[in-house]
Design a protein around this motif. Structure first.
Motif, PDB file in Angstrom:
ATOM      1  N   ASP A   1       0.817  -1.221   0.000  1.00  0.00           N
ATOM      2  CA  ASP A   1       0.000   0.000   0.000  1.00  0.00           C
ATOM      3  C   ASP A   1       0.851   1.271   0.000  1.00  0.00           C
ATOM      4  O   ASP A   1       0.326   2.387   0.152  1.00  0.00           O
ATOM      5  N   ALA A   2       2.179   1.107  -0.139  1.00  0.00           N
ATOM      6  CA  ALA A   2       3.085   2.247   0.046  1.00  0.00           C
ATOM      7  C   ALA A   2       2.813   3.373  -0.954  1.00  0.00           C
ATOM      8  O   ALA A   2       2.750   4.545  -0.578  1.00  0.00           O
ATOM      9  N   VAL A   3       2.641   3.017  -2.225  1.00  0.00           N
ATOM     10  CA  VAL A   3       2.507   4.061  -3.249  1.00  0.00           C
ATOM     11  C   VAL A   3       1.191   4.826  -3.064  1.00  0.00           C
ATOM     12  O   VAL A   3       1.173   6.064  -3.093  1.00  0.00           O
ATOM     13  N   THR A   4       0.108   4.101  -2.829  1.00  0.00           N
ATOM     14  CA  THR A   4      -1.191   4.756  -2.615  1.00  0.00           C
ATOM     15  C   THR A   4      -1.138   5.685  -1.412  1.00  0.00           C
ATOM     16  O   THR A   4      -1.574   6.843  -1.481  1.00  0.00           O
ATOM     17  N   LYS A   5      -0.606   5.193  -0.304  1.00  0.00           N
ATOM     18  CA  LYS A   5      -0.583   5.999   0.916  1.00  0.00           C
ATOM     19  C   LYS A   5       0.376   7.187   0.775  1.00  0.00           C
ATOM     20  O   LYS A   5       0.098   8.278   1.275  1.00  0.00           O
ATOM     21  N   THR A   6       1.490   6.975   0.079  1.00  0.00           N
ATOM     22  CA  THR A   6       2.424   8.080  -0.117  1.00  0.00           C
ATOM     23  C   THR A   6       1.786   9.165  -0.983  1.00  0.00           C
ATOM     24  O   THR A   6       1.953  10.367  -0.719  1.00  0.00           O
ATOM     25  N   ALA A   7       1.042   8.745  -2.021  1.00  0.00           N
ATOM     26  CA  ALA A   7       0.387   9.727  -2.899  1.00  0.00           C
ATOM     27  C   ALA A   7      -0.562  10.610  -2.086  1.00  0.00           C
ATOM     28  O   ALA A   7      -0.572  11.839  -2.253  1.00  0.00           O
ATOM     29  N   ILE A   8      -1.322   9.994  -1.173  1.00  0.00           N
ATOM     30  CA  ILE A   8      -2.253  10.776  -0.345  1.00  0.00           C
ATOM     31  C   ILE A   8      -1.475  11.712   0.589  1.00  0.00           C
ATOM     32  O   ILE A   8      -1.814  12.884   0.744  1.00  0.00           O
ATOM     33  N   ALA A   9      -0.389  11.182   1.174  1.00  0.00           N
ATOM     34  CA  ALA A   9       0.420  12.005   2.091  1.00  0.00           C
ATOM     35  C   ALA A   9       1.016  13.208   1.360  1.00  0.00           C
ATOM     36  O   ALA A   9       1.031  14.320   1.889  1.00  0.00           O
ATOM     37  N   LEU A  10       1.487  12.988   0.135  1.00  0.00           N
ATOM     38  CA  LEU A  10       2.086  14.085  -0.633  1.00  0.00           C
ATOM     39  C   LEU A  10       1.023  15.139  -0.958  1.00  0.00           C
ATOM     40  O   LEU A  10       1.262  16.337  -0.832  1.00  0.00           O
ATOM     41  N   ASP A  11      -0.174  14.667  -1.358  1.00  0.00           N
ATOM     42  CA  ASP A  11      -1.273  15.601  -1.633  1.00  0.00           C
ATOM     43  C   ASP A  11      -1.570  16.459  -0.414  1.00  0.00           C
ATOM     44  O   ASP A  11      -1.764  17.669  -0.521  1.00  0.00           O
ATOM     45  N   SER A  12      -1.596  15.805   0.759  1.00  0.00           N
ATOM     46  CA  SER A  12      -1.947  16.528   1.993  1.00  0.00           C
ATOM     47  C   SER A  12      -0.912  17.606   2.317  1.00  0.00           C
ATOM     48  O   SER A  12      -1.187  18.547   3.055  1.00  0.00           O
ATOM     49  N   MET A  13       0.287  17.467   1.776  1.00  0.00           N
ATOM     50  CA  MET A  13       1.332  18.472   2.000  1.00  0.00           C
ATOM     51  C   MET A  13       1.372  19.498   0.875  1.00  0.00           C
ATOM     52  O   MET A  13       2.252  20.363   0.848  1.00  0.00           O
ATOM     53  N   GLY A  14       0.464  19.363  -0.104  1.00  0.00           N
ATOM     54  CA  GLY A  14       0.503  20.248  -1.261  1.00  0.00           C
ATOM     55  C   GLY A  14       1.683  19.951  -2.166  1.00  0.00           C
ATOM     56  O   GLY A  14       2.141  20.792  -2.919  1.00  0.00           O
ATOM     57  N   ALA A  15       2.188  18.711  -2.077  1.00  0.00           N
ATOM     58  CA  ALA A  15       3.357  18.326  -2.874  1.00  0.00           C
ATOM     59  C   ALA A  15       3.015  17.170  -3.798  1.00  0.00           C
ATOM     60  O   ALA A  15       3.826  16.293  -4.066  1.00  0.00           O
ATOM     61  N   GLY A  16       1.757  17.157  -4.257  1.00  0.00           N
ATOM     62  CA  GLY A  16       1.278  16.050  -5.085  1.00  0.00           C
ATOM     63  C   GLY A  16       2.200  15.742  -6.251  1.00  0.00           C
ATOM     64  O   GLY A  16       2.691  16.639  -6.923  1.00  0.00           O
ATOM     65  N   ALA A  17       2.448  14.456  -6.458  1.00  0.00           N
ATOM     66  CA  ALA A  17       3.303  14.021  -7.564  1.00  0.00           C
ATOM     67  C   ALA A  17       2.682  12.756  -8.135  1.00  0.00           C
ATOM     68  O   ALA A  17       2.062  11.983  -7.411  1.00  0.00           O
ATOM     69  N   ASP A  18       2.859  12.565  -9.431  1.00  0.00           N
ATOM     70  CA  ASP A  18       2.233  11.430 -10.091  1.00  0.00           C
ATOM     71  C   ASP A  18       3.062  10.160  -9.890  1.00  0.00           C
ATOM     72  O   ASP A  18       3.679   9.649 -10.814  1.00  0.00           O
TER      73      ASP A  18
END
Lengths: 356, 129
Positions: A149-166
């Protein structure tokens, strides 16, 4: 030495038990090493790997120079693609193992081990030729987020920091750069996941955002059992300057396909790849209860044939697993000498996790 | 640190408890299990063997390392905790009860009184930290 990563306080706040690791204060675990291991196999865990050394290589001759320094061939990389390689001496002995990322034809990034930092830099500097510059960034942190689940959870964490990345569309062994951030789909656990290089001051925020997504903080203890289950070598144990990659189970990281490519150690390694070597690595599973450890002797028919280089208890298999260096085939089984008594062990194919 | 008052302890982090029948039960302390981390294998002593104080008689292994366990007093080893073969984590979960390791028939039961009491042990551990 008492080096602290930018996450030092975050670790203390998360209840880490800190230990000295090559001068760095790092978590060995945050309560239970086995729970952390299982979190990574079942969901996701985060490791502080800021102690690892980044070496940026740039210049018109960067690619040609690295092709002469590394056992694997960076010429086959696309931009933002990575490969695993060894850095060898003239005799083919392993100075270090590393990941090389190609940014573009004139920019590469190497990530090397903490314990070998000084000798790697010295070796590279000593061999610099042409238009090649080396730089070691000092203010960055590195986090490895690993697990199904690392990639999914990291994507959400990055979004929450305003650092969203694909990162969902990032292929395995590829990286992306976004501002000061560098994110690669690589790791050292055998699971899917990413490794993120981030400015030091942002690391505690990222760590917190990941924990809020239910990513488990994991220490060096779990990192070791995870990499061993995945069949990955640890420098200083399974790899050293007295043995070649071919003798250490990672001959695949020596690329001899281009006959024109002269890299350090090539002649010895080419010979070993062509004719094979008596000394080789074998993966062992203990057939009875007990724990194999580095340094224990491997026997066959009462005769010593080698040594365990890494051994532990596998939380996934609930058995002891080991990598050993032997000088004779281990067909049909062997004994590992634990506290003066022979314990039966069986050779298996890597990764160990395949046996689960 | 909460150590039951009836225990006596060693500098090498074993505890000893005198049972009603005059035998002595041995284990490792809460502090020791915490330092070792998750235990994954225990080699219990052979039964009916003699032991001397400070003699290594058993081994506890965590994921990261193996540690010797020493006999706190002289005597004969008469029993070992069979549950540890499949559940070594009992030592982590319940070091003073279900995680006991072996029992000694002591040569002289008063030897137990020469070990540290819980206060002395607690002071020793805090001085180390």
């Amino acid at each position: 030495m008492d080096l602290k990563t930018p996450l030092y306080q975050s670790h203390k706040d998360a209840g880490a038990k800190l230990v000295d690791f090559y001068g760095w204060q790092l978590p060995i675990h945050y309560g239970s090493q086995i729970d952390e291991h299982n979190s990574v196999r079942q969901s996701a865990g985060v490791f502080d790997v800021s102690h690892m050394t980044i070496i940026d290589v740039s210049g018109q001759d960067a690619q040609a120079w690295l092709r002469g320094m590394l056992t694997n061939d960076v010429a086959k990389l696309a931009p933002m693609q990575a490969l695993y390689s060894c850095l060898c001496n003239e005799e083919g002995g392993v100075i270090d193992d590393l990941i090389a990322y190609k940014i573009n034809d004139t920019q590469y990034r190497l990530v090397v081990n903490a314990g070998t930092r000084e000798k790697d830099i010295a070796w590279l500097k000593q061999h610099v030729s042409g238009d090649v510059k080396l730089a070691v960034p000092s203010n960055s942190a590195m986090l490895a987020v690993q697990g199904p689940d690392a990639v999914t959870k990291t994507a959400i964490a990055l979004d929450s920091m305003g650092a969203g990345a694909d990162i969902q569309n990032l292929k395995r062994f590829f990286a992306l750069e976004q501002g000061d951030w560098f994110i690669a789909r690589t790791g050292y656990t055998g699971e899917d996941g990413v490794e993120i290089v981030v400015p030091g001051e942002l690391a505690p925020l990222l760590f917190k955002a990941l924990l809020e997504q239910g990513v488990a903080p994991c220490g060096l203890g779990a990192r070791d059992t995870l990499r061993l289950e995945a069949g990955m070598c640890l420098y200083g144990q399974d790899l050293d300057e007295s043995h070649s990659p071919v003798q250490s189970g990672i001959g695949w990281a020596v690329d001899v396909r281009d006959p024109e490519r002269q890299f350090i150690g090539r002649d010895v390694l080419y010979e070993q790849k062509s004719t094979g070597t008596d000394v080789h690595q074998v993966a062992l599973v203990l057939s009875q209860k007990g724990i194999m450890r580095a340094g224990q002797v491997v026997q066959r028919s009462g005769q010593a044939i080698g040594t365990v280089t890494s051994g532990t208890f596998s939380p996934t298999l609930q058995k002891s697993i080991a990598l050993a260096r032997v000088n004779k085939p281990v067909v049909g089984g062997c004994d590992v000498i634990i506290r003066d008594k022979p314990f039966a062990a069986e050779p298996v194919e890597l990764p160990f996790t395949k046996l689960a | 640190m909460d150590i039951p008052g009836d225990l006596r302890l060693t500098a090498t982090h074993e505890w000893a408890r005198i049972n009603d029948d005059g035998t002595v039960t041995i284990g490792i302390t809460e502090h020791a299990q915490e330092q070792l981390g998750d235990l994954v294998f225990v080699e219990t002593p052979e039964l009916d063997t003699k032991c001397e104080p400070e003699q290594a008689v058993a081994v506890v292994e965590s994921v990261k390392a193996a540690s010797d366990l020493y006999a706190p007093i002289a005597g004969t080893i008469i029993d070992a905790n069979a549950d540890l073969a499949d559940s070594p984590e009992l030592i982590n979960d319940s070091p003073y009860e279900n995680g006991w390791i072996f029992k000694i028939q002591p040569d002289d039961v008063s030897d137990v009184e020469n070990l540290m009491d819980p206060d002395d042990y607690t002071n020793m551990v805090s001085a180390d930290e």
